[in-house]
Design a protein around this motif. Structure first.
Motif, PDB file in Angstrom:
ATOM      1  N   ASP A   1       0.850  -1.189   0.000  1.00 19.54           N
ATOM      2  CA  ASP A   1       0.000   0.000   0.000  1.00 19.54           C
ATOM      3  C   ASP A   1       0.889   1.244   0.000  1.00 19.54           C
ATOM      4  O   ASP A   1       0.931   1.988   0.979  1.00 19.54           O
ATOM      5  CB  ASP A   1      -0.909  -0.017   1.237  1.00 19.54           C
ATOM      6  CG  ASP A   1      -1.952   1.077   1.200  1.00 19.54           C
ATOM      7  OD1 ASP A   1      -2.181   1.642   0.119  1.00 19.54           O
ATOM      8  OD2 ASP A   1      -2.525   1.390   2.262  1.00 19.54           O
ATOM      9  N   PRO A   2       1.622   1.505  -1.094  1.00 18.25           N
ATOM     10  CA  PRO A   2       2.576   2.619  -1.104  1.00 18.25           C
ATOM     11  C   PRO A   2       1.924   3.987  -0.986  1.00 18.25           C
ATOM     12  O   PRO A   2       2.598   4.974  -0.684  1.00 18.25           O
ATOM     13  CB  PRO A   2       3.301   2.459  -2.435  1.00 18.25           C
ATOM     14  CG  PRO A   2       2.377   1.666  -3.283  1.00 18.25           C
ATOM     15  CD  PRO A   2       1.654   0.750  -2.357  1.00 18.25           C
ATOM     16  N   GLY A   3       0.604   4.081  -1.219  1.00 10.76           N
ATOM     17  CA  GLY A   3      -0.076   5.353  -1.041  1.00 10.76           C
ATOM     18  C   GLY A   3      -0.314   5.700   0.410  1.00 10.76           C
ATOM     19  O   GLY A   3      -0.674   6.835   0.731  1.00 10.76           O
TER      20      GLY A   3
ATOM     21  N   LEU B   1       3.593   4.799   6.672  1.00  6.85           N
ATOM     22  CA  LEU B   1       4.129   3.455   6.883  1.00  6.85           C
ATOM     23  C   LEU B   1       5.259   3.141   5.915  1.00  6.85           C
ATOM     24  O   LEU B   1       5.288   3.645   4.784  1.00  6.85           O
ATOM     25  CB  LEU B   1       3.018   2.420   6.721  1.00  6.85           C
ATOM     26  CG  LEU B   1       1.892   2.482   7.749  1.00  6.85           C
ATOM     27  CD1 LEU B   1       0.792   1.503   7.373  1.00  6.85           C
ATOM     28  CD2 LEU B   1       2.412   2.182   9.157  1.00  6.85           C
ATOM     29  N   PRO B   2       6.199   2.268   6.313  1.00  4.78           N
ATOM     30  CA  PRO B   2       7.258   1.822   5.402  1.00  4.78           C
ATOM     31  C   PRO B   2       6.666   1.112   4.184  1.00  4.78           C
ATOM     32  O   PRO B   2       5.500   0.722   4.166  1.00  4.78           O
ATOM     33  CB  PRO B   2       8.081   0.856   6.270  1.00  4.78           C
ATOM     34  CG  PRO B   2       7.775   1.231   7.676  1.00  4.78           C
ATOM     35  CD  PRO B   2       6.359   1.705   7.679  1.00  4.78           C
TER      36      PRO B   2
ATOM     37  N   GLY C   1       6.715   2.489  12.578  1.00  2.00           N
ATOM     38  CA  GLY C   1       5.653   1.602  12.105  1.00  2.00           C
ATOM     39  C   GLY C   1       4.258   2.128  12.413  1.00  2.00           C
ATOM     40  O   GLY C   1       3.929   3.285  12.178  1.00  2.00           O
ATOM     41  N   HIS C   2       3.412   1.257  12.944  1.00  2.00           N
ATOM     42  CA  HIS C   2       2.047   1.654  13.272  1.00  2.00           C
ATOM     43  C   HIS C   2       2.031   2.740  14.333  1.00  2.00           C
ATOM     44  O   HIS C   2       1.136   3.601  14.334  1.00  2.00           O
ATOM     45  CB  HIS C   2       1.243   0.442  13.737  1.00  2.00           C
ATOM     46  CG  HIS C   2       1.034  -0.592  12.676  1.00  2.00           C
ATOM     47  ND1 HIS C   2       0.571  -0.285  11.420  1.00  2.00           N
ATOM     48  CD2 HIS C   2       1.231  -1.943  12.678  1.00  2.00           C
ATOM     49  CE1 HIS C   2       0.486  -1.388  10.696  1.00  2.00           C
ATOM     50  NE2 HIS C   2       0.889  -2.404  11.429  1.00  2.00           N
TER      51      HIS C   2
ATOM     52  N   ASP D   1      10.895  12.811   5.878  1.00  2.00           N
ATOM     53  CA  ASP D   1      10.202  11.610   5.416  1.00  2.00           C
ATOM     54  C   ASP D   1       9.199  11.194   6.488  1.00  2.00           C
ATOM     55  O   ASP D   1       9.570  10.771   7.581  1.00  2.00           O
ATOM     56  CB  ASP D   1      11.207  10.477   5.170  1.00  2.00           C
ATOM     57  CG  ASP D   1      10.552   9.243   4.556  1.00  2.00           C
ATOM     58  OD1 ASP D   1       9.307   9.176   4.527  1.00  2.00           O
ATOM     59  OD2 ASP D   1      11.290   8.346   4.120  1.00  2.00           O
ATOM     60  N   GLU D   2       7.903  11.316   6.172  1.00  2.00           N
ATOM     61  CA  GLU D   2       6.862  11.020   7.161  1.00  2.00           C
ATOM     62  C   GLU D   2       6.810   9.547   7.535  1.00  2.00           C
ATOM     63  O   GLU D   2       6.188   9.196   8.539  1.00  2.00           O
ATOM     64  CB  GLU D   2       5.499  11.443   6.619  1.00  2.00           C
ATOM     65  CG  GLU D   2       5.347  12.941   6.445  1.00  2.00           C
ATOM     66  CD  GLU D   2       3.961  13.312   5.942  1.00  2.00           C
ATOM     67  OE1 GLU D   2       3.381  14.275   6.466  1.00  2.00           O
ATOM     68  OE2 GLU D   2       3.465  12.622   5.023  1.00  2.00           O
ATOM     69  N   ARG D   3       7.462   8.687   6.766  1.00  2.00           N
ATOM     70  CA  ARG D   3       7.426   7.256   7.074  1.00  2.00           C
ATOM     71  C   ARG D   3       8.533   6.840   8.030  1.00  2.00           C
ATOM     72  O   ARG D   3       8.524   5.731   8.538  1.00  2.00           O
ATOM     73  CB  ARG D   3       7.500   6.454   5.772  1.00  2.00           C
ATOM     74  CG  ARG D   3       6.268   6.683   4.905  1.00  2.00           C
ATOM     75  CD  ARG D   3       6.424   6.134   3.503  1.00  2.00           C
ATOM     76  NE  ARG D   3       5.211   6.381   2.730  1.00  2.00           N
ATOM     77  CZ  ARG D   3       4.938   7.502   2.077  1.00  2.00           C
ATOM     78  NH1 ARG D   3       5.828   8.485   2.084  1.00  2.00           N
ATOM     79  NH2 ARG D   3       3.812   7.660   1.406  1.00  2.00           N
ATOM     80  N   GLN D   4       9.469   7.751   8.260  1.00  2.00           N
ATOM     81  CA  GLN D   4      10.516   7.482   9.237  1.00  2.00           C
ATOM     82  C   GLN D   4       9.979   7.740  10.648  1.00  2.00           C
ATOM     83  O   GLN D   4       9.019   8.485  10.830  1.00  2.00           O
ATOM     84  CB  GLN D   4      11.726   8.368   8.957  1.00  2.00           C
ATOM     85  CG  GLN D   4      12.464   8.021   7.684  1.00  2.00           C
ATOM     86  CD  GLN D   4      12.998   6.595   7.702  1.00  2.00           C
ATOM     87  OE1 GLN D   4      13.634   6.165   8.664  1.00  2.00           O
ATOM     88  NE2 GLN D   4      12.724   5.848   6.631  1.00  2.00           N
ATOM     89  N   PRO D   5      10.579   7.133  11.662  1.00  2.00           N
ATOM     90  CA  PRO D   5      10.069   7.288  13.027  1.00  2.00           C
ATOM     91  C   PRO D   5       9.956   8.750  13.451  1.00  2.00           C
ATOM     92  O   PRO D   5      10.868   9.547  13.236  1.00  2.00           O
ATOM     93  CB  PRO D   5      11.106   6.539  13.871  1.00  2.00           C
ATOM     94  CG  PRO D   5      11.681   5.514  12.948  1.00  2.00           C
ATOM     95  CD  PRO D   5      11.711   6.176  11.600  1.00  2.00           C
TER      96      PRO D   5
END
Length: 664
Positions: free
Chosen positions: A404-406, A410-411, A471-472, A516-520
């Motif tokens: 789910d890359p959109g 999340l990574p 992650g979550h 990067d919003e997907r990083q912690p």
């Protein structure tokens, strides 16, 4: 991991234009107050649930569905009467909130009044309402209208009426609560369904023995339950609608068939739509090859594509034309258009990833996925509405994997928590079927806490911490802080960490969001725990697990009605240096025994004392949900409770400080 267990569901029944139950009350009464009886005024305690502070005498709802132009319109007339028994309940009902969705639902009127014990009536001042306040509930925005019942006290009756109109999707599918949070003498729904050839109204009932009757009165069909216990939420339990008594109704143009037949047909239709939109040409193939240049395996190629979409594709969370325009985007006409502007909707992002994967010859399918935020999906729910999410399936190493890359936070290889461990429909022209989505292991959703704290001689602990969420947990925390700034960040962090219960004071919160919003997400803060340690004349007794020792047990009840259910697996890792007050030292301590529940959870901690006895380094690690173990039936509750009691017991381990001998 096996999918979460679904509680037994009744068989799906088809309701054409006549299939619910007869009403004994004409719908016209929805527009007037019913007489209050002497028995209702005199009632001094609950007739259903001993000790309850309030009891609903009735909840009656009239629903009429019609076509309004090209829209489906559903008009709801809600009438509720509640008896208040105690001062505490009067305080709880001093403000009544009515929550409804942000879109396609409108409240056109609220009336209320309070009936005093002597029968006198105090009407609600129309000005005593707060309208159209947007709040977050369960992580999503809802509108809220509130009012304060006048002159409310023990012995009173409060009643209110609400006129509500729903359109389109909100009208096509409706959930009818058959259980309130307080005991209820009667809950009745009177439904006048849409009369339109080729459309069917279907009904499912959950966790209730209510049996619809046969014939309508004035076109309205009634469903009633009586003497219903109040719904009591328990910590870490399945979604409310997986436990609460309720009824689901929805319109469909599909004739009743078996789930196997329905979902194969539905999957073929979805595949035909997606196949056209994701077919690559030579330009798309060239771009896919450029993005994955040098990648040696299909897994690495998939990763490169997913990360490229996350990094380069600008996602607008709304498909509204004005929202797209504000984001500098236009509505995409296809895959090439989306790649050209490198932007579009959430759905466009996933479609772009699917098209690029197909361009490389990767076996790719579209997944329609249920969410377990509100209930657990059952294949008898034969409507695409119940598979609201989209993911892309890629066959890697002989197994279908979901991507789910959109997704925003999340990574590349994680899907939203409510879409994990779900039976997703893999849409195919010839062999649509359900496949299971992955579950991220505990280490993928990690919270770390590190910092230096100082213990004062009066027992106060204070210092600076840095927290990190991946992650979550990164998704949860970034969502919580989306529209928060200034001092509100302090209260948000306090709420999200559950530190308030542990007596932690939080200030000076500073977020390190990164590019990067997907990083912690990192959060720096100052914490203070007044009088945390126990101080006597010659000793100070302190619990090195400062952030956990006073949090309390997550499971306190000796018995439990619902299963234990964790939304996702997670890990915790603490490294806290505790400086001791001048003139005091700690003796070496033995590490508590680890706690191990193989395949479920693991915990260990250590308190290391420096050579001079002036500092304590506290290390703690916890992992929950190993192997996707997130759901524990009610009968397993004693074991789950014992596990977390043992963890708390070790979190409350103490170290004794003694005064240093004065130098001669």
């Amino acid at each position: 991991m096996p999918s979460p267990k679904v509680l037994p569901l009744p068989l799906l029944s088809v309701v054409l234009a006549m299939a619910l139950a007869p009403s004994l009350v004409p719908a016209a009464l929805a527009a007037s107050w019913e007489p209050v009886t002497a028995e209702q005024l005199a009632q001094a305690k609950s007739t259903i649930e001993p000790g309850a502070g309030a009891e609903a005498i009735f909840q009656k709802v009239w629903v009429e569905d019609k076509l309004a132009g090209r829209s489906l319109r559903s008009t709801w007339e809600v009438y509720v009467r509640i008896k208040i028994f105690t001062d505490q309940a009067a305080q709880e009902y001093s403000k009544i909130d009515i929550d409804y969705p942000l879109h396609d639902v409108f409240i056109h009127g609220v009336e209320a009044r309070t009936i005093q014990p002597d029968g006198s009536i105090v009407p609600l001042d129309p000005k005593a309402q707060v309208k159209e306040v947007v709040v977050k509930k369960k992580g999503e925005g809802v509108r809220r209208r509130s009012f304060a019942p006048p002159a409310l006290k023990a012995g009173c009756i409060v009643e209110y009426r609400v006129h509500e109109v729903r359109y389109d999707a909100e009208a096509q599918v409706a959930a009818f609560d058959l259980q309130r949070d307080i005991p209820t003498q009667q809950i009745s729904y009177y439904v006048k369904p849409l009369q339109l050839q080729g459309w069917f109204l279907r009904q499912m009932r959950f966790h209730t023995g209510a049996v619809p009757k046969e014939y309508p009165v004035d076109g309205y069909y009634e469903t009633t339950v009586r003497d219903q216990l109040g719904f009591k939420a328990e910590p870490f339990s399945p979604p409310e609608y997986q436990q609460r008594a309720w009824m689901l109704e929805y319109y469909t143009d599909e004739k009743l068939t078996t789930p196997e037949t329905f979902w194969k047909k539905y999957g073929r239709r979805v595949w035909d739509e997606i196949d056209i939109g994701t077919k690559p040409d030579k330009d798309v193939r060239a771009q896919a090859e450029q993005i994955t240049s040098g990648a040696a395996t299909d897994v690495e190629r998939t990763r490169r594509l997913a990360e490229w979409v996350q990094r380069e594709f600008k996602v607008c969370r709304s498909n509204d034309p004005d929202s797209l325009k504000a984001a500098g985007l236009h509505r995409n006409s296809g895959l090439k258009d989306a790649l050209r502007q490198k932007g579009g909707t959430y759905l466009d992002a996933d479609l772009t990833f699917a098209g690029l994967a197909r361009a490389l010859g990767l076996e790719t399918r579209w997944l329609r996925v249920p969410s377990r935020r509100d209930w657990f999906f059952d294949q008898n729910m034969m409507n695409g509405y119940f598979l609201p999410a989209y993911e892309v399936g890629v066959r890697l190493n002989g197994k279908w994997e979901a991507f789910d890359p959109g997704s925003r936070y999340l990574p590349w290889d994680m899907v939203p928590w409510d879409e994990e461990a779900q039976l997703a429909l893999l849409c195919d022209r010839d062999s649509s079927r359900f496949v299971e989505t992955p579950v991220a292991e505990p280490g993928r959703s990690l919270v770390t806490r590190r910092g230096t704290l100082t213990l004062a001689e009066d027992g106060t602990v204070e210092g600076d911490l840095t927290l990190s969420f991946s992650g979550h947990l990164n998704e949860v925390m970034r969502s919580a802080f989306e529209d928060v700034s200034g001092s509100d960040q302090d209260s948000t962090l306090l709420e999200e960490t559950n530190w308030k219960k542990a007596g932690v004071h939080v200030s000076q919160v500073e977020l390190v969001r990164g590019s990067d919003e997907r990083q912690p997400l990192e959060a720096k803060c100052h914490v203070k725990l007044p009088e945390f340690a126990t101080v006597t004349g010659k000793r100070i007794i302190v619990e090195p697990a400062v952030l956990h020792a006073r949090a309390g047990a997550p499971f306190t009840a000796s018995v439990r009605r619902s299963p234990v259910y964790f939304p996702y697996a997670w890990s915790e890792r603490d490294s806290i240096l505790l400086n001791l007050p001048e003139g005091w030292k700690a003796a070496a301590v033995e590490a508590p025994e680890p706690v191990k529940a193989p395949g479920v959870a693991a915990y260990e901690c250590r308190a290391l004392v420096s050579e001079d006895g002036r500092r304590i380094l506290y290390l703690r690690a916890l992992h929950v949900g190993e192997g996707g173990s997130l759901y524990f039936p009610q009968g397993h509750y004693p074991g789950v409770k014992r596990l977390f009691d043992q963890i708390l017991e070790r979190d409350r381990a103490t170290v004794t400080l003694t005064r240093l001998e004065a130098k001669p």
